[in-house]
Design an enzyme around this catalytic site. Structure first.
Site, PDB file in Angstrom:
ATOM      1  N   HIS A  38      33.699  83.161  74.112  1.00  0.00           N
ATOM      2  CA  HIS A  38      34.415  83.625  75.299  1.00  0.00           C
ATOM      3  C   HIS A  38      34.880  85.065  75.097  1.00  0.00           C
ATOM      4  CE1 HIS A  38      35.317  79.380  76.761  1.00  0.00           C
ATOM      5  NE2 HIS A  38      35.102  79.147  75.471  1.00  0.00           N
ATOM      6  N   GLU A 120      37.372  82.666  71.266  1.00  0.00           N
ATOM      7  CA  GLU A 120      37.682  83.782  72.161  1.00  0.00           C
ATOM      8  C   GLU A 120      37.630  85.092  71.389  1.00  0.00           C
ATOM      9  OE1 GLU A 120      38.386  83.824  75.373  1.00  0.00           O
ATOM     10  OE2 GLU A 120      39.099  81.834  75.953  1.00  0.00           O
ATOM     11  N   HIS A 159      30.229  81.525  77.325  1.00  0.00           N
ATOM     12  CA  HIS A 159      30.887  80.726  78.367  1.00  0.00           C
ATOM     13  C   HIS A 159      30.048  80.740  79.644  1.00  0.00           C
ATOM     14  CE1 HIS A 159      35.034  79.707  80.387  1.00  0.00           C
ATOM     15  NE2 HIS A 159      34.206  78.691  80.371  1.00  0.00           N
ATOM     16  N   ASP A 169      31.904  85.597  81.067  1.00  0.00           N
ATOM     17  CA  ASP A 169      32.155  86.047  79.695  1.00  0.00           C
ATOM     18  C   ASP A 169      31.227  85.359  78.686  1.00  0.00           C
ATOM     19  OD1 ASP A 169      33.811  83.741  80.522  1.00  0.00           O
ATOM     20  OD2 ASP A 169      34.630  83.806  78.493  1.00  0.00           O
TER      21      ASP A 169
END
Length: 200
Positions: A38, A120, A159, A169
């Site tokens: 992400h 992330e 993602h 993303d």
């Protein structure tokens, strides 16, 4: 840089740990075999500070920025955050289910949170991620592949791949080829690796 995952705790040894309440148990029959990458920045387009950690731990102040009023109620998390400087922060043990992918599917299987690790990277879709972030990501994937052998290079996706049309993303600026080059020397560990860009 070699990293390791503690099989008992599900934690990455080199990461700071900020426990998120936004997680639960994986289904009993699930196998961890997917990594979802992400991109995130809070406020959008700004880097640094503790806002991402605050979001994942339900402590985001809705009055601190106009955008925060729209998202402070969300109950989301990721297993790991890689900051712009390469700092690693873990929010959910890998053996637990983080709430990161939302409505999603991969290879005909829905609910990707059940069988994936969510990572992330602090960034935005149209700005290159820092080289150190890709290096840390590759090291994390290697560590995950040792702890969870079903994770292979062709099972590291964005993602946008598991939620197309809903999420974009980590974006077109994410350098998949560079990531694969960093992982290439470890092809025997990441069985059935592929040079294909999963976003193409």
């Amino acid at each position: 840089m070699e990293l390791s995952v503690d099989p008992e705790t599900g934690l990455l040894a080199a990461a700071g740990y900020l426990p998120s309440p936004n997680c639960d148990a994986r289904p009993p029959d699930s196998s961890i075999d997917l990594v979802v990458v992400h991109g995130i920045s809070l406020p959008p387009g700004e880097f640094g500070g503790g806002h991402i950690a605050a979001l994942f731990t339900n402590r985001l102040d809705p009055g601190a920025h106009p955008y925060f009023a729209e998202i402070a109620h969300l109950r989301v998390s990721a297993h790991l955050l890689i900051r712009r400087d390469g700092e690693l922060l873990q929010f959910v043990p890998f053996h637990q289910r983080a709430w990161h992918a939302g409505v999603s599917s991969f290879e005909g299987r829905s609910a990707c949170n059940d069988f994936s690790v969510g990572i992330e990277l602090e960034g935005v879709d149209d700005l290159p991620y820092e080289p150190v972030q890709l290096e840390r990501l590759a090291a994390v994937i290697r560590a995950l592949s040792r702890a969870y052998p079903a994770i292979r290079l062709d099972r590291v996706v964005g993602h946008s791949d598991v939620a197309p049309g809903r999420k974009t993303d980590p974006g077109p600026a994410f350098d998949w080829r560079r990531l694969h080059a960093l992982l290439e020397p470890h092809r025997p560990v990441l069985a059935r690796a592929t040079d294909t860009n999963p976003t193409e």
